[in-house]
Each structure stands twice: as C-alpha cells, then as structure tokens.
Design a protein around this motif. Sequence first.
Motif, PDB file in Angstrom:
ATOM      1  N   VAL A  73       7.399  14.844  -4.219  1.00 22.93           N
ATOM      2  CA  VAL A  73       6.127  14.138  -4.040  1.00 22.93           C
ATOM      3  C   VAL A  73       6.162  13.244  -2.798  1.00 22.93           C
ATOM      4  CG1 VAL A  73       5.703  14.088  -6.543  1.00 22.93           C
ATOM      5  CG2 VAL A  73       6.723  12.079  -5.440  1.00 22.93           C
ATOM      6  N   SER A  74       7.325  13.115  -2.171  1.00 21.44           N
ATOM      7  CA  SER A  74       7.525  12.119  -1.106  1.00 21.44           C
ATOM      8  C   SER A  74       6.481  12.180   0.002  1.00 21.44           C
ATOM      9  CB  SER A  74       8.925  12.273  -0.501  1.00 21.44           C
ATOM     10  OG  SER A  74       9.907  11.943  -1.439  1.00 21.44           O
ATOM     11  N   LYS A  75       6.308  13.377   0.592  1.00 23.83           N
ATOM     12  CA  LYS A  75       5.399  13.492   1.729  1.00 23.83           C
ATOM     13  C   LYS A  75       4.009  13.891   1.241  1.00 23.83           C
ATOM     14  CE  LYS A  75       9.348  12.999   3.775  1.00 23.83           C
ATOM     15  NZ  LYS A  75       9.889  12.081   4.755  1.00 23.83           N
ATOM     16  N   ARG A  76       3.970  14.783   0.253  1.00 17.38           N
ATOM     17  CA  ARG A  76       2.676  15.243  -0.289  1.00 17.38           C
ATOM     18  C   ARG A  76       1.776  14.062  -0.612  1.00 17.38           C
ATOM     19  NH1 ARG A  76       4.091  18.976  -4.607  1.00 17.38           N
ATOM     20  NH2 ARG A  76       4.307  20.324  -2.790  1.00 17.38           N
ATOM     21  N   PHE A  77       2.325  13.030  -1.259  1.00 22.76           N
ATOM     22  CA  PHE A  77       1.518  11.899  -1.725  1.00 22.76           C
ATOM     23  C   PHE A  77       1.943  10.593  -1.059  1.00 22.76           C
ATOM     24  CE2 PHE A  77       1.640  14.852  -5.445  1.00 22.76           C
ATOM     25  CZ  PHE A  77       0.279  15.160  -5.503  1.00 22.76           C
ATOM     26  N   SER A  78       2.664  10.690   0.035  1.00 26.14           N
ATOM     27  CA  SER A  78       3.166   9.486   0.703  1.00 26.14           C
ATOM     28  C   SER A  78       3.818   8.556  -0.321  1.00 26.14           C
ATOM     29  CB  SER A  78       2.024   8.773   1.432  1.00 26.14           C
ATOM     30  OG  SER A  78       2.558   7.850   2.355  1.00 26.14           O
ATOM     31  N   ALA A  79       4.741   9.117  -1.075  1.00 30.47           N
ATOM     32  CA  ALA A  79       5.409   8.363  -2.142  1.00 30.47           C
ATOM     33  C   ALA A  79       6.918   8.556  -2.043  1.00 30.47           C
ATOM     34  CB  ALA A  79       4.886   8.814  -3.499  1.00 30.47           C
ATOM     35  N   CYS A  80       7.447   8.320  -0.841  1.00 28.93           N
ATOM     36  CA  CYS A  80       8.879   8.535  -0.597  1.00 28.93           C
ATOM     37  C   CYS A  80       9.751   7.676  -1.504  1.00 28.93           C
ATOM     38  CB  CYS A  80       9.218   8.200   0.856  1.00 28.93           C
ATOM     39  SG  CYS A  80       8.358   9.225   2.048  1.00 28.93           S
ATOM     40  N   LEU A 105      -0.107  11.265  -9.885  1.00 27.42           N
ATOM     41  CA  LEU A 105      -0.437  11.591  -8.492  1.00 27.42           C
ATOM     42  C   LEU A 105      -1.124  12.948  -8.379  1.00 27.42           C
ATOM     43  CD1 LEU A 105       2.719  10.426  -6.493  1.00 27.42           C
ATOM     44  CD2 LEU A 105       0.409   9.470  -6.379  1.00 27.42           C
ATOM     45  N   TYR A 106      -0.747  13.857  -9.289  1.00 30.96           N
ATOM     46  CA  TYR A 106      -1.310  15.204  -9.209  1.00 30.96           C
ATOM     47  C   TYR A 106      -2.793  15.240  -9.579  1.00 30.96           C
ATOM     48  CZ  TYR A 106       3.064  17.307  -7.855  1.00 30.96           C
ATOM     49  OH  TYR A 106       4.178  17.659  -7.137  1.00 30.96           O
ATOM     50  N   ASP A 107      -3.340  14.062  -9.970  1.00 27.01           N
ATOM     51  CA  ASP A 107      -4.781  13.989 -10.236  1.00 27.01           C
ATOM     52  C   ASP A 107      -5.595  13.770  -8.962  1.00 27.01           C
ATOM     53  OD1 ASP A 107      -4.309  14.269 -12.920  1.00 27.01           O
ATOM     54  OD2 ASP A 107      -4.304  12.108 -13.332  1.00 27.01           O
ATOM     55  N   VAL A 108      -4.953  13.455  -7.829  1.00 25.24           N
ATOM     56  CA  VAL A 108      -5.754  13.192  -6.620  1.00 25.24           C
ATOM     57  C   VAL A 108      -6.491  14.468  -6.202  1.00 25.24           C
ATOM     58  CG1 VAL A 108      -4.205  11.385  -5.770  1.00 25.24           C
ATOM     59  CG2 VAL A 108      -3.997  13.709  -4.882  1.00 25.24           C
ATOM     60  N   ALA A 117      -1.364   5.353   2.905  1.00 23.13           N
ATOM     61  CA  ALA A 117      -1.268   4.637   1.623  1.00 23.13           C
ATOM     62  C   ALA A 117      -0.961   5.618   0.489  1.00 23.13           C
ATOM     63  CB  ALA A 117      -2.566   3.893   1.334  1.00 23.13           C
ATOM     64  N   THR A 118      -0.099   5.198  -0.433  1.00 21.70           N
ATOM     65  CA  THR A 118       0.181   5.976  -1.636  1.00 21.70           C
ATOM     66  C   THR A 118      -1.067   5.920  -2.533  1.00 21.70           C
ATOM     67  OG1 THR A 118       2.446   5.174  -1.440  1.00 21.70           O
ATOM     68  CG2 THR A 118       1.848   6.232  -3.524  1.00 21.70           C
ATOM     69  N   PRO A 119      -1.507   7.054  -3.098  1.00 26.48           N
ATOM     70  CA  PRO A 119      -2.702   7.019  -3.968  1.00 26.48           C
ATOM     71  C   PRO A 119      -2.548   5.987  -5.089  1.00 26.48           C
ATOM     72  CG  PRO A 119      -2.109   9.288  -3.473  1.00 26.48           C
ATOM     73  CD  PRO A 119      -1.005   8.435  -2.933  1.00 26.48           C
ATOM     74  N   SER A 120      -3.656   5.294  -5.378  1.00 30.11           N
ATOM     75  CA  SER A 120      -3.617   4.204  -6.362  1.00 30.11           C
ATOM     76  C   SER A 120      -3.255   4.699  -7.757  1.00 30.11           C
ATOM     77  CB  SER A 120      -4.964   3.496  -6.395  1.00 30.11           C
ATOM     78  OG  SER A 120      -5.969   4.445  -6.742  1.00 30.11           O
ATOM     79  N   PRO A 154       0.805  -1.236   0.000  1.00 29.97           N
ATOM     80  CA  PRO A 154       0.000   0.000   0.000  1.00 29.97           C
ATOM     81  C   PRO A 154       0.833   1.278   0.000  1.00 29.97           C
ATOM     82  CG  PRO A 154      -0.072  -1.062   2.162  1.00 29.97           C
ATOM     83  CD  PRO A 154       0.671  -1.989   1.259  1.00 29.97           C
ATOM     84  N   VAL A 155       2.009   1.226   0.630  1.00 27.00           N
ATOM     85  CA  VAL A 155       2.833   2.440   0.746  1.00 27.00           C
ATOM     86  C   VAL A 155       4.125   2.263  -0.057  1.00 27.00           C
ATOM     87  CG1 VAL A 155       3.981   4.047   2.315  1.00 27.00           C
ATOM     88  CG2 VAL A 155       1.966   2.777   3.099  1.00 27.00           C
ATOM     89  N   LEU A 156       4.385   3.212  -0.954  1.00 29.12           N
ATOM     90  CA  LEU A 156       5.651   3.198  -1.701  1.00 29.12           C
ATOM     91  C   LEU A 156       6.697   3.866  -0.801  1.00 29.12           C
ATOM     92  CD1 LEU A 156       6.888   2.464  -4.473  1.00 29.12           C
ATOM     93  CD2 LEU A 156       6.543   4.861  -5.102  1.00 29.12           C
ATOM     94  N   ALA A 157       7.327   3.054   0.047  1.00 26.52           N
ATOM     95  CA  ALA A 157       8.206   3.589   1.097  1.00 26.52           C
ATOM     96  C   ALA A 157       9.645   3.736   0.611  1.00 26.52           C
ATOM     97  CB  ALA A 157       8.159   2.659   2.311  1.00 26.52           C
TER      98      ALA A 157
END
Lengths: 397, 397
Positions: free
Chosen positions: B234-241, B280-283, B43-46, A58-61
């Motif tokens: 995008v790491s923290k904004r979208f939980s996509a570190c 991701l910027y579509d969320v 969770a990272t957006p799908s 679920p998380v791209l860590a």
Amino acid sequence: MRFSSKVKKCGLSPMRKFHPYAVAAKAAGKRIYHLNIGQPDIATPSQYFEAVRNFHQPVLAYSESPGMPALIEAILKYYEKHGMRFTQEEVLITTGGSEALQIVFNCVLDNGDEIIIPEPFYPNYNTMVNTCGAVIRPIPTSPEDGYFYADRARIEAAINERTRAIMCTNPGNPTGTVLTPEEMRMMVDVAKEHDLFLIGDEAYREFVYEENEPLRSMGEFEDAAENVVIIDTVSKRFSACGARIGCIISRNRELIGEALKYCQARLAVATLDQIASAALYDVGPEYFAAVKEEYRLRRDTVVAKLREIPGVICECPRGAFYLMAALPVDDADAFQQWLLTDFDDNGDTVMFAPGEPFYATPGKGKNEIRIAYVLKQQDLERAMDLLAKGIEAYNRR
Amino acid sequence: MRFSSKVKKCGLSPMRKFHPYAVAAKAAGKRIYHLNIGQPDIATPSQYFEAVRNFHQPVLAYSESPGMPALIEAILKYYEKHGMRFTQEEVLITTGGSEALQIVFNCVLDNGDEIIIPEPFYPNYNTMVNTCGAVIRPIPTSPEDGYFYADRARIEAAINERTRAIMCTNPGNPTGTVLTPEEMRMMVDVAKEHDLFLIGDEAYREFVYEENEPLRSMGEFEDAAENVVIIDTVSKRFSACGARIGCIISRNRELIGEALKYCQARLAVATLDQIASAALYDVGPEYFAAVKEEYRLRRDTVVAKLREIPGVICECPRGAFYLMAALPVDDADAFQQWLLTDFDDNGDTVMFAPGEPFYATPGKGKNEIRIAYVLKQQDLERAMDLLAKGIEAYNRR
C-alpha cells in the motif's frame, strides 16, 4: 518448482493441526478453554490509542530505518530507570521482538554455525536459525529439576568451534524459569571466556513474581559490552502484541552497524505503532504492579491445581506467564486431539500446547505440555479442572 | 567477535555518506531540494486515520499470521476490479513489500543460487539476496536505449543451471520503465519454459502515465500459476509508506505454504495498520486519477528540464515516480558531494541518488543519477534549475 533447502527444514506451527478439530468441536457446541496461546487478555494501556488518535500529519511517511528518535528516547529512559545506561546509537527499533531475533541471528550465524539454546525453548527460534543455515545445540533439562539449565559445565559441554552464540530466554518461554543474578553472571562469564554472543531474549522481563525484586537484564553487565545483545519488545510488557514493536540493544557497536544494514534494507518500522509505543512508556509503576499481581495469582492457581492431579510433575515457575509440566499420559499430542474429539465435561474442553515441538532433541517432551495462564481466574480454574478430568478419562478409556 | 559472511557482503545505504555533508550544508544555511528519496508528498487518504481512530477493542492483540481476513478481502476485491481472481489462500499479508520480498527470496533461493534482475535495480534487493546466500545475475541495459531489458535473447543468455527466478520490477524503480503487455507475456513465457519463478514487484502499478491504460499485473497470466509471484504494497498506491503493509500473492499454493512458515515464525503483521490499510481500499478512482495527473505533470517537467541540459541522456519514463539519466559529469557521486560542499545558487542546492549503487556490474552507472519526482511542481522546477546550474559550474571548476 524447487524451494530452498532452508525453508524445507522449517515446519508449520505444530498447533495448526489441531485447528480443524477445534473448529469442529466449536461447531458441535463445545466451549474450548484456551491455555495454548501466549496472547495476554490484559487491556492495552489507553496511552497507545490516544497517541494514535492524536496523529495529525497529512502523510504517513517512512520513519527512520534505525527507529524513531522519540521511541528510542523512551526506551533509553526506561532502561535508565532500571539502572542501565545505553546511548541512542545502541538501540535499533524492529518489527516486534521477532524481527530483532531474525536480524541478530542473520548477523552472527553462518551456514553450519551453532547457537546454544536451553531446551525446551520458543519453537520459532527453529525457523529463524534454519533461515541462517545454522543449527540449534540444545542444553538438556528435565521437568524433574524444574527445567534448570544454568550450569556452567553443562553449557560449556555444548560449546565447540562452530558455536557463535548462547541464547538466554529469561524469564523463560515455555518454562517460566528465571535466572538468579549469580546465574546470569555465570552465563555472561562463559560467553566472555569463549568469545560468544550472549543473546538475552527478555520479552517477559516484567513478569517475575517475587516481592520487591528489581528487574534484571543482561544489559546490567557492562563488562560484557561486546558479547551481550538484548532482544526487547512492548508485546508482553504492555499487552500490545499487535503493535509489533521490538528492539535490538547492544553496546557492541559493530553488531549494531551490521544489523543496521538489514534495518535499511527493509526501510522502516511502522510509523504510528512507534509513536504509540513511545507513549506506552509513560504508564506508571501501578500498571505493572497490578498486572504482576494478577499473573501471580493465576500462576498460583495453575500450580496448585496441577499439584492436585496425581502423577503431574511441575515446579512452580518464577516468571513469564507460562509453565511446562509432565503429565501422566503416554502422548500429550494424542491427548490434546482426544480432548477435542472425544471429551467434554458439560460441553467444555481445554487446549494446551503439547511439549514435543519445544525440544530439539527427538522424542523429548512427549508427555509434557505448556500452559499459558492468560485467562481470568475463574476460567483458569475451570480449565484446570477440565485438564484433571480429561487426564483421568483419557487414562481410563 | 565474528559476524556472518552474509551480512559482511551487504552494505549500508550508499546515501548515508552524504548525510553529514547535508547536515553541514543545512547548518550553514543552505536549502536542499531532495530528489533523492522515494517518499511521496501526497496526503495519505483520510480513511486510514479514521479507521485507526475507530478501533475500540481493549486489547491490541496479535492478528492472524497469514494476515487479517478483512484486509485480504479488500485486496482480493481490488484485484477482481482489475480482472484478476485470487482466493483468500493465495494472499499472505506482510510487513511492507520489503518483508514480502525477503520471505519469497528465502523460499526460493539457496546458497549459490541465482536470480536474474535487470540493472539498474532497487539496491535493497542486494541485501535481501545476500541474506539467502544467493547471487544477482544482472540483465544489462543502457541509458541510450532507455534502460530497455525485455529482450528474450538477453534474458535467456543470463539463465543457467543455478537460476531460480527472474525479478521484474514493473513499473521500474529506478528507471520508470514499463513493460508492454507483449513484453510481459514474453517474460512469463521464458519463466514457464525454464521452470523459473517470475517475481513481479509491482509497488508502482498505479503509476503509469498513458491515458486510459488499464492497470497491468503479472497476476493476469493464469496459465503461469506455478511461476508468478506478486509483491504488492500500500506504500506508494495510497501514499502510506509508514503503514508497512504489503503482501505476497501467488496461485502457487506450495509457495504460499512455504512462505507461511516464515509468517508464522514472526507471528503477525501490525494489527492497526492492517485494519487501516483495508479501509484504504475504499478510496475511489478519482483519488488515483488526481494523483496520476499530478505525477504525470511532474514527470513532464523533469524530462523537459533535463532535455534542456546539454549532454544529458534521458528517455521519458512511462511509469513510477523515478527516472534515471546520464549526466555530462565524470562521477555523479563526486558531483553530489561537491553540490553539498562547494555549490549553492542563492543559498539553494540539490540532492539526487548517484547511479552506481543501482548496478551489479562494477563501474556501471558512474555518470548516472536517479531522480525521484516527489516534490511539488514549483520546487521541482527550482530543483532542476539547480541541477543544470550545478552541472555547468562543476564542469567549469
């Protein structure tokens, strides 16, 4: 606003200035055959994309700063298959071979230090060395002797008290030269005797065109554990340049310890690309055999076509997918521009990389070019015909 | 073998030394609650994974050195939505905010130059500044006044003839402090008056917990076009570190031109991660609203729990997902180690980040800690109870 002296010493890509002319040529309806970039056209193995699609966390860590253990394991197995043993602690995953180079240079080069690099060389080394405040000391070569550089006297003549490392791009970009095992041994011995790092940039290791020749790497020389540092990448091996996955490999644990500081400061390499790159190492030997055969045919085509052009000087390169050649033109840079603005043959023209930016010595390489043979056979033949016709028309104008 | 003086000045992660103790504690059956790392559990957006799965080109090729146009477009639209206009040429995509920082520092900092950074600060700035041969000049703050630094006199007192830039991490890591619009204006004015770059590291821009407060950015100040440089990710904004996608944004075209040299030298940023980050910027705003609400509750829990512990000094931070606090212990580092080796409560213990490595001034932060509130509510409560019990037991021992 003032900028750092280091960035001021760096240059933008020398190919950049041709971009507007290429755009204009295309807008005018010309078709351009690109021999100027090292982007392979070979399909990336499907394993890469399957691994990416199978990621379901679920998380791209963040991954681990030194790299994901699964990828490091895959790399270790690959080396073991080729007779080289490394441990998990001797590998650091990087964002492409580029970051591997940047990190290693930062670890070993101080302001005013020197690194020995045979010329012509990969131009991005310039920016990376400048960033460290260091200087490239070139080993001179010439098209007439096939860009041969592995001569002990010539290398030792370049060593002084500021020398910290010898760079060995093998197989060579832009020349395609490949060292013999004896030449590799000699390079290692020189590094050992003079207490220098020997940095082996082996991005093109798979691309050597002799039949049945085993893969070679500076990593074979276990007696030079303190000296040898390998720069590796999946970019060319698996035609996965966009993955940006490379690594630093060295038995010098102190070097790895220093490099880890930089790896920690930039946190991690991209997670999905590491997982997918690990899967790439599952491809079988038939993949490499097919790719090698394809490139070998292309090389033979390019060399044969070049040799038909009067006045061209070109040795048949043994590896990589580049070659350098001296052309019978006064200025390869001016010739390239003219090909875009003033030439076409049935609406077609051609681009290559002019040679001068590959040299550190001013004025060298002026009539040389680098050709990347990354086009399909038929396109390659047409591109070489265009080059021949272009040279003739240019010298007649 | 000799290593560069620059890498010798850098350190390994200060958290590293706790690793063997944490491993031993886990092996002994202890459960560790981790408040020590900034890896969000959201969770990272799908959209990210869908975009990756929908990639169907045969070759994973290099992308453009400045970044993929589709991603730059997505970023421009995001800024426009928040009232800031930039052009395609004012954005460079980087491998995470980390590479953005490295490149900008290399562009503006020479050997011996200084960059002003309020302390406590993100410790990786140390390695990045050391690599340039430059020095961090800290603006001192204290836990008693909530780590407040936006004082014109205090900032100007740190400026000298070697100062090249002011760093402004807003919202702050590790403090969670958030500047008011007036304070931002003042920082910009100081930078303008003294001809300094103002580098806004805005990784946590979305994480500000006042109701209905619009997003703020140094990019608002169009009158400081030459001075302001934004570091984004995008790491923290979208939980996509794990995507490792960031960017440099500046209206200073000369800076972008210099930075492009480094972007070209490392060729490109990972292709799939750029495509997926654009998606991701579509969320929608509901995503951010939910995430913010979740973090706000967590912050309130941590602050309330901290305030129940006698002797703790802690202001309620307005943003990011960190806070710094001074504990009633002699040495937070020794306390952390003791928590791993000598303490448990029903088999549980807790980890945080000791404060000293966040400071440039020797000896500061010795009794402080950074807490990352990236655990679910219930775990967070338990972790804070463990901290309270730990402090009591530690001081009783």
